[in-house]
Write an enzyme that holds these catalytic residues in place. Structure first.
Site, PDB file in Angstrom:
ATOM      1  CB  SER A  46       6.575   3.894 -11.704  1.00 49.79           C
ATOM      2  OG  SER A  46       5.358   3.990 -11.023  1.00 49.79           O
ATOM      3  CE1 TYR A  70       9.361   2.888 -13.517  1.00 48.34           C
ATOM      4  CE2 TYR A  70       9.292   4.159 -15.559  1.00 48.34           C
ATOM      5  CZ  TYR A  70       8.741   3.209 -14.721  1.00 48.34           C
ATOM      6  OH  TYR A  70       7.576   2.582 -15.082  1.00 48.34           O
ATOM      7  CD  GLN A 117       3.801  25.465 -16.952  1.00 44.26           C
ATOM      8  OE1 GLN A 117       4.499  25.598 -17.958  1.00 44.26           O
ATOM      9  NE2 GLN A 117       4.238  25.674 -15.736  1.00 44.26           N
ATOM     10  CG  LEU A 128      -1.952  -1.201   1.218  1.00 44.88           C
ATOM     11  CD1 LEU A 128      -2.899  -1.103   2.420  1.00 44.88           C
ATOM     12  CD2 LEU A 128      -2.774  -1.317  -0.073  1.00 44.88           C
ATOM     13  CB  THR A 162       1.843   4.303  -4.756  1.00 41.11           C
ATOM     14  OG1 THR A 162       2.061   3.054  -5.425  1.00 41.11           O
ATOM     15  CG2 THR A 162       3.173   4.975  -4.489  1.00 41.11           C
TER      16      THR A 162
HETATM   17  N1  LIG Z   1       0.895   4.029 -15.266  1.00 40.28           N
HETATM   18  C1  LIG Z   1       1.569   3.983 -16.412  1.00 40.28           C
HETATM   19  O1  LIG Z   1       1.272   4.715 -17.358  1.00 40.28           O
HETATM   20  C2  LIG Z   1       2.728   3.014 -16.575  1.00 40.28           C
HETATM   21  C3  LIG Z   1       3.469   3.051 -17.763  1.00 40.28           C
HETATM   22  C4  LIG Z   1       4.517   2.160 -17.925  1.00 40.28           C
HETATM   23  C5  LIG Z   1       4.801   1.222 -16.939  1.00 40.28           C
HETATM   24  N2  LIG Z   1       4.086   1.220 -15.789  1.00 40.28           N
HETATM   25  C6  LIG Z   1       4.406   0.222 -14.747  1.00 40.28           C
HETATM   26  O2  LIG Z   1       3.216  -0.459 -14.411  1.00 40.28           O
HETATM   27  C7  LIG Z   1       3.223  -0.843 -13.041  1.00 40.28           C
HETATM   28  C8  LIG Z   1       1.938  -0.378 -12.375  1.00 40.28           C
HETATM   29  O3  LIG Z   1       1.820   1.034 -12.507  1.00 40.28           O
HETATM   30  P1  LIG Z   1       0.650   1.826 -11.782  1.00 40.28           P
HETATM   31  O4  LIG Z   1       0.474   3.097 -12.516  1.00 40.28           O
HETATM   32  O5  LIG Z   1      -0.492   0.916 -11.569  1.00 40.28           O
HETATM   33  O6  LIG Z   1       1.359   2.143 -10.376  1.00 40.28           O
HETATM   34  P2  LIG Z   1       0.699   2.241  -8.927  1.00 40.28           P
HETATM   35  O7  LIG Z   1       1.671   3.054  -8.109  1.00 40.28           O
HETATM   36  O8  LIG Z   1      -0.704   2.684  -9.002  1.00 40.28           O
HETATM   37  O9  LIG Z   1       0.723   0.729  -8.435  1.00 40.28           O
HETATM   38  C9  LIG Z   1       1.863   0.103  -7.916  1.00 40.28           C
HETATM   39  C10 LIG Z   1       1.421  -0.739  -6.728  1.00 40.28           C
HETATM   40  O10 LIG Z   1       2.570  -1.428  -6.213  1.00 40.28           O
HETATM   41  C11 LIG Z   1       2.586  -1.319  -4.793  1.00 40.28           C
HETATM   42  N3  LIG Z   1       3.982  -1.435  -4.350  1.00 40.28           N
HETATM   43  C12 LIG Z   1       5.021  -0.624  -4.643  1.00 40.28           C
HETATM   44  N4  LIG Z   1       6.148  -1.087  -4.064  1.00 40.28           N
HETATM   45  C13 LIG Z   1       5.797  -2.222  -3.398  1.00 40.28           C
HETATM   46  C14 LIG Z   1       6.520  -3.162  -2.605  1.00 40.28           C
HETATM   47  N5  LIG Z   1       7.822  -3.030  -2.349  1.00 40.28           N
HETATM   48  N6  LIG Z   1       5.851  -4.226  -2.113  1.00 40.28           N
HETATM   49  C15 LIG Z   1       4.517  -4.381  -2.335  1.00 40.28           C
HETATM   50  N7  LIG Z   1       3.780  -3.521  -3.080  1.00 40.28           N
HETATM   51  C16 LIG Z   1       4.430  -2.457  -3.591  1.00 40.28           C
HETATM   52  C17 LIG Z   1       1.962   0.022  -4.505  1.00 40.28           C
HETATM   53  O11 LIG Z   1       1.445   0.135  -3.198  1.00 40.28           O
HETATM   54  C18 LIG Z   1       0.866   0.082  -5.572  1.00 40.28           C
HETATM   55  O12 LIG Z   1      -0.335  -0.487  -5.123  1.00 40.28           O
HETATM   56  C19 LIG Z   1       4.499  -0.264 -12.448  1.00 40.28           C
HETATM   57  O13 LIG Z   1       5.456  -1.275 -12.414  1.00 40.28           O
HETATM   58  C20 LIG Z   1       4.900   0.807 -13.440  1.00 40.28           C
HETATM   59  O14 LIG Z   1       6.297   1.013 -13.445  1.00 40.28           O
HETATM   60  C21 LIG Z   1       3.051   2.098 -15.576  1.00 40.28           C
END
Ligand SMILES: NC(=O)c1ccc[n+]([C@@H]2O[C@H](COP(=O)([O-])OP(=O)(O)OC[C@H]3O[C@@H](n4cnc5c(N)ncnc54)[C@H](O)[C@@H]3O)[C@@H](O)[C@H]2O)c1
Length: 324
Positions: A76, A140, A205, A33, A35
């Site tokens: 991320s 990243y 912006q 939890l 994020t």
């Molecule tokens: N959102 C985008 O546009 C996008 C684009 C490219 C890649 N990604 C990748 O997709 C994945 C999901 O992205 P998102 O936007 O849903 O992110 P998010 O932050 O909403 O979800 C990430 C989840 O991982 C959990 N978390 C983080 N570190 C943790 C740990 N050490 N142990 C347990 N839980 C942990 C957080 O609490 C969160 O619930 C990420 O790996 C991100 O790098 C996202």
């Protein structure tokens, strides 16, 4: 199948849980939890733990007889990764290694990984396919590429069946109203525009209007989060039949400029949004668009919600009444 969704309390992970559950799979979420949101976990039990906690992960894998791990958890934020790279190597690389080792001990040999367009770095082509050089330009991207390389090695050495799905920009929300995108801080264009439209005092912006694109603003590739979830389901089936490590780029195949996204947002919201124009931001390439040809050909993936207005409308439905 019994699927462990690591990071399933987050934006994309929670949509994956819904999609898996609707496809008849049993879901367990492991999330600390950091994020994510407890209220986003609606399809399966929440194990509140870090993915680097080998004991908790091992116990969860055995207790729930997990067949497959889908790994969405990560830090991320590109800017934060520049100022605090150790956080990114610790959470994205070291903790993922611990997760993979726990999987190996428990005999779980299928893995789907959330990777990113950031593994490519500066684009050297109009459409980025899987053969594009991987030269990340921030910690990243480095951390995600390090995991991809680990997966490739693990596939050869231990027979891990692993797929890395490289998302470009995830956007939208499922139409249930139950889950959506609630990042804090929010760094993505569509939710920032819409949260501003919903009355939040967010500084939004347009960074740069003199790029060599059709209207001078940056072009990005937005994929509906439910289309991403569909691709994961297909990747599961694919890697059951095809051993080894696979990468797929996931995008719409069409990019939209910042001004086109703004126009879609204004049309969906039903009024003009006064968004100031500013200078370019360092490190923003003019165009970042995926070729998803490989995903279409090998996985049979077809994004069904590719229209930008549809993506923005689904996001707007969430942002008017976010449940968390
Ligand atoms: N959102 C985008 O546009 C996008 C684009 C490219 C890649 N990604 C990748 O997709 C994945 C999901 O992205 P998102 O936007 O849903 O992110 P998010 O932050 O909403 O979800 C990430 C989840 O991982 C959990 N978390 C983080 N570190 C943790 C740990 N050490 N142990 C347990 N839980 C942990 C957080 O609490 C969160 O619930 C990420 O790996 C991100 O790098 C996202």
């Amino acid at each position: 199948m019994n699927v462990l969704v690591v990071g399933g309390a987050g934006y994309i992970g929670s949509h994956m849980c819904k999609c898996l559950s609707e496809a008849g799979h049993a879901v367990v979420v492991l999330d600390n939890l950091a994020t994510g949101h407890r209220a986003a976990v609606q399809w399966g039990e929440l194990v509140e733990a870090s993915l680097g906690d080998v004991a908790a992960v091992g116990d969860t894998l055995r207790r729930h007889r997990i067949d497959v791990v889908m790994h969405f958890a990560a830090s991320s934020l590109v800017g934060e990764s520049m100022s605090d790279p150790y956080k990114y190597y610790a959470n994205n690389v070291c903790a993922t290694l611990a997760l993979l080792q726990a999987m190996r001990e428990a005999g779980v040999s299928q893995f789907v990984f959330s990777s990113t367009a950031a593994v490519f770095g500066e684009p050297q082509a109009e459409l980025i396919d899987e053969t594009h050089p991987c030269q990340p330009i921030n910690p990243y991207g480095n951390s995600k590429l390090a995991v991809e390389r680990m997966l490739d090695d693990a596939a050869r050495a231990y027979g891990l069946r692993a797929t890395a799905l490289r998302y470009f920009n995830a956007a939208g929300a499922c139409d249930s109203g139950l889950i959506g995108e609630s990042h804090e801080p929010e760094s993505h264009l569509i939710p920032r525009l819409l949260r501003r439209a919903a009355g939040e005092a967010l500084d939004v912006q347009i960074f740069g209007t003199d790029y060599p694109t059709r209207d001078g603003t940056c072009v990005r590739d937005y994929v509906h989060v439910c289309d991403l979830a569909d691709a994961h389901l297909l990747a599961l089936e694919y890697s059951r039949a095809q051993p080894g490590f696979h990468t797929f780029n996931l995008g719409n195949g069409t990019g939209f400029t910042v001004l086109e996204v703004l126009a879609a947002a204004q049309s969906v919201v039903g009024r003009p949004l006064d968004i100031p124009r500013g200078p370019r931001r360092a490190g923003d390439p003019a165009t970042l668009v995926a070729s998803s040809r490989k995903a279409r050909e090998r996985l049979g993936w077809r994004p069904r919600r590719a229209d930008i207005r549809r993506i923005v409308a689904d996001a707007w439905a969430w942002h008017q009444k976010p449940a968390f």
